[in-house]
Enzyme design. Structure first.
Site, PDB file in Angstrom:
ATOM      1  N   HIS A 126       0.814  -1.216   0.000  1.00 50.28           N
ATOM      2  CA  HIS A 126       0.000   0.000   0.000  1.00 50.28           C
ATOM      3  C   HIS A 126       0.847   1.267   0.000  1.00 50.28           C
ATOM      4  CE1 HIS A 126       0.442  -0.247   4.502  1.00 50.28           C
ATOM      5  NE2 HIS A 126       0.514   1.055   4.364  1.00 50.28           N
ATOM      6  N   ASP A 156       0.190  -7.684   1.411  1.00 51.20           N
ATOM      7  CA  ASP A 156       0.554  -6.274   1.573  1.00 51.20           C
ATOM      8  C   ASP A 156       2.062  -6.094   1.660  1.00 51.20           C
ATOM      9  OD1 ASP A 156       0.122  -3.552   1.667  1.00 51.20           O
ATOM     10  OD2 ASP A 156      -0.139  -3.480   3.842  1.00 51.20           O
ATOM     11  N   ASN A 229       5.324   4.843   9.155  1.00 47.70           N
ATOM     12  CA  ASN A 229       6.037   3.673   9.676  1.00 47.70           C
ATOM     13  C   ASN A 229       5.815   2.431   8.824  1.00 47.70           C
ATOM     14  OD1 ASN A 229       5.706   5.050  12.753  1.00 47.70           O
ATOM     15  ND2 ASN A 229       7.587   3.931  12.362  1.00 47.70           N
ATOM     16  N   SER A 230       4.774   2.435   7.985  1.00 48.77           N
ATOM     17  CA  SER A 230       4.453   1.247   7.193  1.00 48.77           C
ATOM     18  C   SER A 230       5.654   0.814   6.363  1.00 48.77           C
ATOM     19  CB  SER A 230       3.272   1.534   6.265  1.00 48.77           C
ATOM     20  OG  SER A 230       2.087   1.735   6.984  1.00 48.77           O
ATOM     21  N   LEU A 286      -8.115 -23.070  -5.296  1.00 51.53           N
ATOM     22  CA  LEU A 286      -9.272 -23.921  -5.572  1.00 51.53           C
ATOM     23  C   LEU A 286     -10.467 -23.090  -6.015  1.00 51.53           C
ATOM     24  CD1 LEU A 286      -9.025 -26.431  -2.592  1.00 51.53           C
ATOM     25  CD2 LEU A 286      -8.612 -26.931  -5.007  1.00 51.53           C
ATOM     26  N   GLY A 287     -10.523 -21.842  -5.598  1.00 51.82           N
ATOM     27  CA  GLY A 287     -11.573 -20.953  -6.061  1.00 51.82           C
ATOM     28  C   GLY A 287     -12.841 -20.995  -5.249  1.00 51.82           C
TER      29      GLY A 287
END
Length: 386
Positions: A126, A156, A229-230, A286-287
């Protein structure tokens, strides 16, 4: 003739002089012994210009880890639509758009961790998503540009590359011990102020179902994690990397305090290796979507229940439907939907699995070939029960 009796004051004076002489002799010929005696008596104090070593500080850990943590500034162009005219009941034709779309430059703040001496950097997806230009400020103040090697929205995480060699780096050691209650340090670039360190403890391990990422196995900490900080480092008191800081709970619950999350190094290492090798993360799929199952009486856990099937997925082609209960995967009992999702993702696309379950109480067994998991946001929406 008898000698006069000795005076008490003379005796005391002689004793004092003897003590002073002994002290001077010790100070001259055995200073270490004098210091030991003073320490034992609790008489040692810092003098002007000197300071006794601090106890319980983490300066050595910070000195070891901080040079590998970088500040990231990601620029992206935001296109704003033209303004819409306010409708006027008495006039016609004033409900259209006016003007041209406008562009503005938006800069996001973040942090990153150099994880190899040749310049690979881990950060959050992000932080850099949609960025046209990425600038990195190194520990020593140098500014350089970075390119995106690959990004994984499901965890992420993103991998950047900057030019350089013999750079300070932190190893991704998935076996670094970590327990609830351990002291940890968060290093990053809060609010763009520059590199800073906050301290806390490990509040919990294995946090999930936070809806921050698709695959969640977070370290929870009360070390302050703020905007900027991410992507920064979470390290232990030896300066070893234990996680990549990613989120704070106030993003979802404004009143929450001291609830931050970091991605464990085991997850980060797996994503890094796959992105460097393949350019992306390859996962089995597998969906289907599933949730915790229960017995008919609702008193114990029993398998997982399918709540959605993605059209055209392996599960769809095999005939699985919402409401089906999955009991085993390759002969092993399943009861935790999070663990099942991790098992599914860890399998190689093209491999086959055997599922056993029940539909309306009737047992079934299916052999299904896994596909490659589509990127997040590309998957067709799952069909939910009607």
């Amino acid at each position: 003739m008898a000698s006069p009796p000795s005076h008490p004051a003379r005796f005391v004076a002689l004793a004092a002089l003897s003590g002073v002489a002994l002290a001077l002799a010790l100070a001259a010929f055995a200073p270490d012994r004098v210091l030991a005696l003073r320490q034992a008596a609790g008489l040692t104090r810092g003098t002007a210009g000197t300071q006794s070593p601090a106890r319980g500080g983490y300066a050595d850990a910070v000195a070891r880890a901080a040079p590998a943590v970088v500040n990231i500034y990601a620029d992206r162009v935001i296109v704003e639509p033209p303004r819409r005219l306010i409708p006027d009941i008495g006039e016609q034709g004033l409900t259209g758009l006016v003007g041209q779309p406008r562009q503005r430059l938006e800069r996001s703040l973040g942090s990153g961790v150099i994880v190899s001496r040749d310049g690979y950097v881990l950060t959050n997806h992000h932080v850099i998503v949609g960025a046209g230009a990425i600038q990195i400020v190194l520990w020593d103040g140098r500014v350089t540009r970075a390119t995106v090697v690959g990004s994984d929205q499901d965890t992420d995480l993103a991998v950047l590359k900057l030019d350089g060699e013999n750079l300070p780096a932190l190893a991704l050691d998935p076996d670094a011990p970590l327990r609830v209650g351990d002291v940890v340090l968060a290093i990053g670039n809060p609010f763009g102020l520059g590199q800073a360190v906050s301290q806390g403890i490990v509040s919990a391990l294995g946090r999930s179902q936070l809806h921050i990422a698709t695959f969640e196995d977070f370290i929870q900490t009360d070390a302050a994690i703020n905007r900027g900080n991410s992507g920064g480092a979470l390290v232990d008191t030896s300066g070893r990397l234990v996680g990549i800081n990613t989120a704070v709970f106030t993003q979802r619950v404004p009143d929450a305090n001291g609830i931050g999350f970091a991605i464990p190094t085991a997850t980060a290492r797996n994503v890094l290796e796959q992105i460097v090798r393949e350019g992306s993360v390859v996962r089995g799929w597998l969906g289907m979507e599933y949730m915790q199952g229960f017995s008919p009486l609702g008193i114990d856990q029993r398998g997982v229940v399918i709540v959605g099937v993605h059209p055209g997925s392996p599960a769809d082609r095999a005939g699985l439907r919402p409401g089906d209960v999955l009991l085993t995967l390759n002969g092993e009992a399943v009861f935790d939907p999070i663990a099942l999702g991790q098992q599914e993702a860890a399998m190689t696309p093209g491999s086959s699995v055997r599922l056993q379950g029940e539909r309306a109480g009737v047992p079934f067994t299916l052999d299904i070939t896994l596909a490659r998991r589509p990127a997040a946001g590309v998957q067709p929406p799952a069909n939910a029960p009607r």
